[in-house]
Design an enzyme around this catalytic site. Structure first.
Site, mmCIF file in Angstrom:
data_model
loop_
_atom_site.group_PDB
_atom_site.id
_atom_site.type_symbol
_atom_site.label_atom_id
_atom_site.label_comp_id
_atom_site.label_asym_id
_atom_site.label_seq_id
_atom_site.Cartn_x
_atom_site.Cartn_y
_atom_site.Cartn_z
ATOM 1 N N GLY A 17 -2.629 8.261 -4.311
ATOM 2 C CA GLY A 17 -1.935 9.450 -4.793
ATOM 3 C C GLY A 17 -0.713 9.801 -3.950
ATOM 4 O O GLY A 17 -0.462 9.239 -2.892
ATOM 5 N N ASP A 18 0.065 10.723 -4.476
ATOM 6 C CA ASP A 18 1.177 11.353 -3.766
ATOM 7 C C ASP A 18 1.409 12.647 -4.560
ATOM 8 O O ASP A 18 0.480 13.105 -5.250
ATOM 9 C CB ASP A 18 2.411 10.421 -3.749
ATOM 10 N N GLN A 59 7.172 3.821 3.966
ATOM 11 C CA GLN A 59 5.765 3.421 3.985
ATOM 12 C C GLN A 59 5.551 2.140 4.797
ATOM 13 O O GLN A 59 4.510 1.972 5.429
ATOM 14 C CB GLN A 59 5.293 3.224 2.534
ATOM 15 N N LYS A 64 5.308 3.355 8.433
ATOM 16 C CA LYS A 64 4.135 4.214 8.567
ATOM 17 C C LYS A 64 2.867 3.372 8.584
ATOM 18 O O LYS A 64 2.001 3.513 9.455
ATOM 19 C CB LYS A 64 4.102 5.191 7.386
ATOM 20 N N SER A 79 -6.940 5.781 3.659
ATOM 21 C CA SER A 79 -6.988 4.878 2.501
ATOM 22 C C SER A 79 -7.412 3.484 2.946
ATOM 23 O O SER A 79 -8.171 2.801 2.250
ATOM 24 C CB SER A 79 -5.613 4.790 1.826
ATOM 25 N N THR A 122 -4.643 13.545 5.282
ATOM 26 C CA THR A 122 -3.228 13.685 5.649
ATOM 27 C C THR A 122 -3.005 14.995 6.402
ATOM 28 O O THR A 122 -2.395 15.014 7.478
ATOM 29 C CB THR A 122 -2.323 13.611 4.399
ATOM 30 N N LYS A 175 0.861 -1.189 0.000
ATOM 31 C CA LYS A 175 0.000 0.000 0.000
ATOM 32 C C LYS A 175 0.883 1.219 0.000
ATOM 33 O O LYS A 175 1.828 1.326 0.809
ATOM 34 C CB LYS A 175 -0.896 0.002 1.258
ATOM 35 N N LYS A 202 5.400 1.686 -3.048
ATOM 36 C CA LYS A 202 5.330 3.049 -3.604
ATOM 37 C C LYS A 202 5.610 2.964 -5.090
ATOM 38 O O LYS A 202 6.286 2.043 -5.549
ATOM 39 C CB LYS A 202 6.391 3.949 -2.946
ATOM 40 N N ASN A 209 -2.113 19.212 -1.584
ATOM 41 C CA ASN A 209 -3.196 18.642 -0.809
ATOM 42 C C ASN A 209 -2.901 18.573 0.696
ATOM 43 O O ASN A 209 -3.746 18.917 1.527
ATOM 44 C CB ASN A 209 -3.466 17.249 -1.388
HETATM 45 N N1 GLU Z 1 1.136 9.059 -0.509
HETATM 46 C C1 GLU Z 1 0.574 9.003 0.791
HETATM 47 C C2 GLU Z 1 1.635 8.664 1.807
HETATM 48 O O1 GLU Z 1 2.755 9.082 1.643
HETATM 49 C C3 GLU Z 1 -0.681 8.149 0.872
HETATM 50 C C4 GLU Z 1 -0.545 6.721 0.446
HETATM 51 C C5 GLU Z 1 -1.859 5.965 0.406
HETATM 52 O O2 GLU Z 1 -2.905 6.491 0.719
HETATM 53 O O3 GLU Z 1 -1.776 4.788 0.030
HETATM 54 O O4 GLU Z 1 1.423 8.046 2.806
#
Ligand code: GLU
Length: 445
Positions: free
Chosen positions: A165-166, A111, A114, A377, A210, A90, A126, A241
């Site tokens: 997204g990112d 990630q 996190k 998410s 976020t 994810k 990612k 965002n």
């Molecule tokens: N890009 C965001 C992050 O850095 C969200 C990733 C997601 O929702 O999967 O955590």
């Protein structure tokens, strides 16, 4: 760092040439792990450290597409499926000219921890492309997204890998990506992407999550010092965002946000950022912060400087990696900053973090402070699986609970390891242990 961690780190450098951001992300985690490795010989025995720095799978692909003038353009696409011990990979997709394999690996590595902290059963991944969306027409964006998904669709799925997204990828891009996925697979498999439009499977509150989460996290940090967001003077960097909804939440909690920024410079607005105007300029017109200044009397644009020179009590770096270096950190400390919470991924350089920590500034690392986005998410995935949508206030109250728990986990882990107030240590150890234990239980895979 313990010699065995140092050995693995040296090997990471040798085997991943020209990827300084990835090295940096690995080092930041390893610097917290000595006491964990000493306490858990089983991690050593099963080579958890050597395995966790090696992505399970890395996909790189050609993305050919035709621009508005009829010329063929070729970009490079990436998806790094880093760790699936806790669930499907994810993590977001980033479209930005600076994207390369090392950037995606640093983001994917962060990630893992996190996502572990969210407590939601999601692995780490990612992806993205070196495509520059800036100045591209809607048609070009759509054709690029379709070309990108034409390859990516083979590698993702609601139980395999769930992109979102990112930087450079928002609701519009997720729409085009989802449309192409559906066309190619003939499946309305809504849980394959998150950040979707609400009418077709998106979660209410995902856009805000976020930024809201960062401010909730900062508020909890302030509470440990007997303070609150109310009355704080806040400096925000970025105007995407994350930044926009950090401004919204901070204002809602009674703080004054005096800056936002982009590559055209930074805005200082002593009266407090006009959120409606900011949204109009950035979300509707896709313009620059310089357009904001032109329409907002009393505000000014500073070009070429550092937003960190603006005095504040709370700083929220919400732009991009390594945007806050030791000069910025020194300026913030000199001006009396009390809390720094990262909305972006790894925005503070290692020496900036060191300055905050040695100056007793409370510092919330991105992998904890900005986890509200990916946590929401995961709520979107749950809604897709159950086909039962949540209301906006249900999502935001769940988000608040999640941020509260992440804060608690980081704070109590830091205490357990004899470093109260060290959120870096707390986030790294709490995030790591859960993944490491899952890897142990799943054997050598
Ligand atoms: N890009 C965001 C992050 O850095 C969200 C990733 C997601 O929702 O999967 O955590």
């Amino acid at each position: 760092m313990l010699p065995e961690l140092q050995d693995v780190y040296d090997r990471v450098i040798r085997r991943n040439h020209g990827e300084p951001e990835f090295h940096q992300a690995v080092r930041e985690v390893f610097e917290s792990l000595d006491p964990v490795i000493e306490k858990h010989p089983e991690y050593r025995e099963h080579a958890i450290i050597s395995r966790i720095v090696e992505p399970e799978r890395q996909i790189m692909f050609r993305v050919p597409w035709v621009d508005d003038s009829g010329s063929v353009q070729v970009n490079r696409g990436f998806r790094v499926q880093f760790n699936s011990a806790l669930g499907p990979y994810k993590g977001g997709l980033r479209f930005h000219p600076s994207v390369n394999l090392g950037i995606i690996k640093f983001l994917g590595f962060e990630q893992i921890f996190k996502n572990s902290l969210t407590g939601r059963g999601i692995g780490g991944g990612k992806g993205g492309s070196d495509f520059d969306p800036h100045g591209r027409s809607d048609g070009e964006i759509m054709r690029f997204c379709q070309a990108f998904m034409s390859e990516l669709h083979r590698h993702i799925g609601e139980h395999t890998d769930v992109p979102a997204g990112d930087i450079g990828v928002g609701g519009r891009e997720i729409g085009y990506l989802y449309g192409q996925y559906k066309r190619l697979t003939n499946r309305a498999e809504m849980g394959v992407l998150t950040g979707k439009g609400v009418p077709w499977g998106g979660s209410r509150g995902r856009t805000e999550a976020t930024g809201y989460g960062v401010v909730i996290f900062a508020d909890r940090m302030l509470q440990t010092a007997g303070q609150a967001m109310e009355g704080q003077r806040v400096v925000v960097s970025g105007s995407g965002n994350v930044a926009i909804y950090a401004v919204e939440k901070a204002q809602e909690l009674g703080a004054t946000v005096v800056t936002v920024s982009d590559s055209s410079g930074y805005v200082v607005d002593e009266a407090g950022i006009d959120l409606e105007l900011l949204k109009q300029v950035k979300e509707v017109e896709r313009g620059r912060v310089s357009d904001y200044v032109e329409r907002r009397p009393g505000s000014r644009l500073v070009q070429g400087g550092r937003v960190w020179d603006v005095p504040c009590t709370v700083a929220l770096p919400c732009a991009t990696q390594n945007e806050l270096d030791h000069h910025g950190a020194e300026a913030l400390v000199k001006n009396g900053v009390a809390v720094v919470a990262e909305g972006a991924n790894m925005p503070s350089t290692p020496d900036a973090v060191e300055i905050f920590q040695s100056s007793h500034v409370l510092f919330g690392p991105g992998k904890a402070a900005n986890a509200g986005g990916v946590a929401t998410s995961a709520l979107e995935m749950a809604q897709n699986a159950s086909r039962e949508p949540l209301t906006f206030s249900e999502v935001t109250s769940k988000l608040e609970g999640i941020m509260e728990r992440i804060h608690f986990k980081c704070a109590t882990t830091a205490e357990e390891y004899g470093r109260p107030g060290d959120y870096v240590l707390g986030a790294n150890i709490a995030g790591f242990r859960k993944v490491a234990d899952a890897m142990l239980e799943q054997g050598v895979v």
